[in-house]
Design an enzyme around this catalytic site. Structure first.
Site, short mmCIF file in Angstrom:
data_model
loop_
_atom_site.label_atom_id
_atom_site.label_comp_id
_atom_site.label_asym_id
_atom_site.label_seq_id
_atom_site.Cartn_x
_atom_site.Cartn_y
_atom_site.Cartn_z
N SER A 42 9.89 -6.73 -17.33
CA SER A 42 9.14 -7.81 -16.67
C SER A 42 9.88 -8.38 -15.46
O SER A 42 11.06 -8.74 -15.55
CB SER A 42 8.92 -8.92 -17.70
OG SER A 42 8.72 -10.16 -17.06
N GLY A 43 9.16 -8.53 -14.38
CA GLY A 43 9.75 -9.14 -13.19
C GLY A 43 10.09 -10.60 -13.42
O GLY A 43 11.14 -11.09 -13.01
N LEU A 44 9.18 -11.28 -14.12
CA LEU A 44 9.43 -12.69 -14.42
C LEU A 44 10.70 -12.85 -15.25
O LEU A 44 11.59 -13.65 -14.93
CB LEU A 44 8.22 -13.28 -15.18
CG LEU A 44 8.44 -14.67 -15.77
CD1 LEU A 44 8.67 -15.70 -14.68
CD2 LEU A 44 7.26 -15.08 -16.65
N ASP A 54 10.64 -15.84 -9.67
CA ASP A 54 9.88 -14.59 -9.69
C ASP A 54 9.20 -14.41 -8.33
O ASP A 54 7.97 -14.29 -8.26
CB ASP A 54 8.86 -14.66 -10.84
CG ASP A 54 8.15 -13.33 -11.06
OD1 ASP A 54 8.62 -12.30 -10.54
OD2 ASP A 54 7.12 -13.33 -11.76
N ASP A 81 7.94 -3.39 -13.94
CA ASP A 81 7.13 -4.31 -13.14
C ASP A 81 7.68 -4.22 -11.71
O ASP A 81 8.71 -4.79 -11.39
CB ASP A 81 7.30 -5.73 -13.71
CG ASP A 81 6.54 -6.76 -12.93
OD1 ASP A 81 5.92 -6.40 -11.91
OD2 ASP A 81 6.57 -7.94 -13.35
N ASP A 83 6.41 -5.41 -9.02
CA ASP A 83 5.87 -6.47 -8.15
C ASP A 83 4.93 -5.85 -7.10
O ASP A 83 4.06 -5.10 -7.44
CB ASP A 83 7.01 -7.28 -7.52
CG ASP A 83 7.77 -8.10 -8.57
OD1 ASP A 83 7.23 -8.23 -9.69
OD2 ASP A 83 8.87 -8.57 -8.28
N GLU A 110 1.35 -4.57 -7.92
CA GLU A 110 0.22 -5.50 -7.86
C GLU A 110 -0.24 -5.68 -6.43
O GLU A 110 0.56 -5.59 -5.48
CB GLU A 110 0.61 -6.83 -8.51
CG GLU A 110 1.75 -7.55 -7.84
CD GLU A 110 2.34 -8.64 -8.76
OE1 GLU A 110 2.00 -9.80 -8.54
OE2 GLU A 110 3.16 -8.31 -9.65
N LYS A 116 6.10 -11.67 -3.48
CA LYS A 116 5.04 -12.03 -4.43
C LYS A 116 5.25 -13.44 -4.99
O LYS A 116 6.34 -14.02 -4.86
CB LYS A 116 5.02 -11.02 -5.57
CG LYS A 116 6.27 -11.00 -6.38
CD LYS A 116 5.99 -10.65 -7.81
CE LYS A 116 5.26 -11.78 -8.49
NZ LYS A 116 4.76 -11.42 -9.81
N ASN A 118 4.42 -15.56 -8.80
CA ASN A 118 3.99 -15.30 -10.16
C ASN A 118 2.54 -15.74 -10.34
O ASN A 118 2.13 -16.78 -9.83
CB ASN A 118 4.90 -16.03 -11.16
CG ASN A 118 4.54 -15.64 -12.59
OD1 ASN A 118 3.69 -16.26 -13.21
ND2 ASN A 118 5.18 -14.61 -13.11
N SER A 119 1.79 -14.95 -11.10
CA SER A 119 0.35 -15.21 -11.25
C SER A 119 0.05 -16.52 -11.96
O SER A 119 -1.05 -17.04 -11.87
CB SER A 119 -0.29 -14.05 -12.01
OG SER A 119 0.06 -12.83 -11.42
N ARG A 155 -2.13 -2.87 -10.43
CA ARG A 155 -2.50 -4.16 -11.04
C ARG A 155 -3.44 -4.92 -10.12
O ARG A 155 -3.11 -5.16 -8.95
CB ARG A 155 -1.21 -4.94 -11.30
CG ARG A 155 -1.40 -6.39 -11.59
CD ARG A 155 -0.12 -6.93 -12.17
NE ARG A 155 0.03 -8.35 -12.02
CZ ARG A 155 1.09 -9.03 -12.44
NH1 ARG A 155 2.10 -8.38 -13.04
NH2 ARG A 155 1.18 -10.32 -12.27
N HIS A 186 -5.50 -8.33 -14.61
CA HIS A 186 -4.78 -9.54 -14.99
C HIS A 186 -5.71 -10.75 -14.95
O HIS A 186 -6.62 -10.81 -14.10
CB HIS A 186 -3.60 -9.77 -14.04
CG HIS A 186 -2.47 -10.51 -14.69
ND1 HIS A 186 -2.36 -10.69 -16.04
CD2 HIS A 186 -1.36 -11.12 -14.15
CE1 HIS A 186 -1.26 -11.37 -16.31
NE2 HIS A 186 -0.64 -11.65 -15.17
C1 SPV Z 1 5.81 -10.18 -15.51
O1 SPV Z 1 6.08 -10.10 -16.69
O2 SPV Z 1 6.66 -10.39 -14.64
C2 SPV Z 1 4.43 -10.04 -15.05
C3 SPV Z 1 3.37 -10.43 -15.93
O3 SPV Z 1 4.22 -9.68 -13.93
S1 SPV Z 1 2.97 -12.03 -15.61
O4 SPV Z 1 4.15 -12.83 -15.52
O5 SPV Z 1 2.12 -12.37 -16.72
O6 SPV Z 1 2.23 -12.07 -14.36
MG MG Z 2 5.82 -9.73 -12.72
#
Ligand code: SPV
Ligand code: MG
Length: 525
Positions: A42-44, A54, A81, A83, A110, A116, A118-119, A155, A186
């Protein structure tokens, strides 16, 4: 099977699969041991464990370095991930090549702009990339991958950006056509309706991946029925550690002690296991020129140590705890540190109390009426090198290392600082200890009581190999019984040369109650 092939299989199978997030090699290994067939890098979570946001604050090469550790530590495929691909199509091509080189199984990119956001973050800045630009990235990634099974997941962030279902489907279609192997749809809604509706309209054109971070309470049966291929639990290994670390740090700070938490945290053994320490120990035995390889240690531990009174009611003195550990355990550790893994203990008094891992215990049943020679007869190897050590000895690790590295078939360790004492383990040598590091090795002439002029105390360490070991067996056959000093004198009389390795303190043995305190202090320094 290649990790990429495995990921491809999991995505295209009709079963719903689950990936767990990991953010470093340790969490990846734990996720794998729990049975997850895929890991989500995971990027986060990776940015959070670096202590940054992130928002592509960690560079792609810093992330790739961390991914390499994760890949090395695990067998299951890792979906990275990626990004937005860390820039344009060209940056993504380089990323894909570096991921392939490190056996990462696939990348998810994505359709937002670099850098980027974070969503789910506070920022509303969810700027979508144009469809053409993102399709170019997908094509570039697919064209540059060398391994045909490497997976590229596209994504779709249209629902996150509020662009609607139509736009999400339009984009997914374009990305599929550009060569994406799967689509991640997502959503930040707390219900799964949006992604389920997407799946209905998508109608299985390619595998679908979801990240139910916000709609986490949806029963997974819903996902199964909706025909998704992969569910990613995207940040839970990171989030579970935060309250535990916070509480632990606060407790240690407040209590100024770790006693209360010791039983609630992972044992060091568990840390070593997760690091694969066993494999290294095995490899060391095979490859490392440890001086102790091929040596059989014989630890003499049959006697009670009557002067230690109540401490030896239910155990021999060698099992008395010094600094929280029995003396024998310390000796076993000393031996292992020098690469000696064949360790034999001769027990006698309260032999059932001699419990040690990876050690052969032989019992001198006649311990009450016999002495050290009878014990040694039960344990002395016929071949190789024997390292005979008194079982009540504490010493610095350099003592064993030096005696093992000493040339010569027979070597006795003599402490030139100790020339008086109650027993008869005192050494008369051909040269006094001049504390020179070079020059010919001194030889032992005889073992005497301390009332005779001597050059120091034999501390209870004797190495015998080759002809000296053979001669020791001949002498043992002749001698009925006696002490180690008797054996050494008999060996000398039989013409066996014994070299002396002088030391100056740095050891002690435990005979009387007052020795315990000294030994405790010794073990702590
Ligand atoms: C991550 O885990 O970094 C993701 C998923 O990209 S989310 O954080 O849910 O966007
Ligand atoms: Mg991410």
């Amino acid at each position: 099977m290649k990790k990429s092939t495995r990921l491809r299989q999991l995505l295209t199978s009709s079963e719903l699969e689950f990936a767990l997030e990991a953010h470093n090699a340790l969490s990846a290994k734990i996720a794998e041991e729990a049975g997850f067939p895929v890991i989500w890098a995971s990027g986060l979570s990776m940015s959070a464990q670096f202590g940054v946001r992130d928002s592509n604050e960690a560079s792609w090469s810093q992330v790739v370095d961390a991914l390499e550790f994760m890949s090395d530590a695990t067998q299951v495929p890792i979906l990275v991930d990626g990004d937005t691909g860390y820039g344009n199509f060209n940056s993504l091509r380089r990323l894909v090549r570096k991921l392939e080189q490190r056996e990462l199984a696939g990348v998810c990119i994505e359709d937002k702009e670099f850098p980027k956001t974070n969503s789910f973050g506070a920022s509303d800045r969810q700027i979508l990339a144009t469809v053409d630009e993102f399709c170019g990235k997908i094509k570039a990634a697919k064209d540059c991958q060398l391994d045909p099974d490497f997976v590229v997941v596209a994504r779709v962030e249209a629902l996150i950006a509020g662009a609607g279902m139509e736009e999400a489907l339009r984009r997914a279609e374009a990305y599929h056509a550009a060569g994406a192997d799967a689509v991640l749809i997502h959503s930040k809604k707390s219900r799964a309706d949006e992604v389920v509706e997407f799946s209905r309209q998508w109608a299985g054109r390619c595998p679908l991946v979801i990240v139910p971070t916000k709609y986490y309470s949806t029963p997974v049966e819903v996902f199964r029925k909706a025909g998704f291929s992969l569910v990613i639990w995207a940040n839970h290994m990171l989030r579970c550690t935060i309250p535990v670390m916070q509480a632990t740090a606060a407790r240690i700070r407040k209590q100024e002690s770790v006693v209360a938490i010791e039983d609630q945290i992972a044992r060091l053994d568990e840390v070593f296991r997760l690091q694969g320490a066993d494999e290294l120990a095995q490899a060391e035995r095979t490859y490392s020129p440890a001086p102790g390889r091929g040596v059989q240690a014989v630890l003499l531990a049959a006697s009670r140590g009557r002067e230690l009174e109540s401490l030896t009611v239910d155990r021999p003195k060698s099992m008395i705890q010094i600094g929280g550990k029995p003396i024998l355990s310390r000796l076993v550790e000393d031996c292992k540190r020098q690469g000696i893994h064949n360790i034999r203990v001769v027990a006698g008094y309260c032999s059932q109390a001699v419990k040690l891992d990876d050690v052969e215990v032989v019992v001198n049943e006649q311990h009450e009426t016999t002495g050290e020679i009878a014990s040694l007869r039960l344990a002395l190897p016929r071949e190789g090198q024997a390292l005979i050590v008194y079982g009540d000895l504490l010493m610095r690790s350099s003592v064993l290392r030096d005696v093992l590295e000493h040339t010569g078939d027979a070597v006795a360790v003599v402490d030139s600082l100790t020339v008086t004492g109650p027993d008869s383990d005192f050494a008369v040598c051909d040269t006094a200890d001049d504390r020179a590091f070079f020059g010919p090795s001194p030889h032992l002439r005889s073992m005497v009581a301390s009332s005779t002029e001597n050059h120091g105390r034999w501390i209870g360490v004797l190495r015998l190999g080759g002809a000296a070991l053979e001669k020791a067996h001949q002498v043992l056959e002749r001698l009925q019984d006696g002490s180690m000093s008797d054996l050494i004198n008999a060996l000398l009389q039989a013409g066996q040369e014994i070299q002396v390795h002088y030391i100056h303190g740095h050891w002690l043995d435990v005979n009387r109650l007052e020795d315990i305190e000294r030994a405790d202090a010794f073990s702590r320094t």
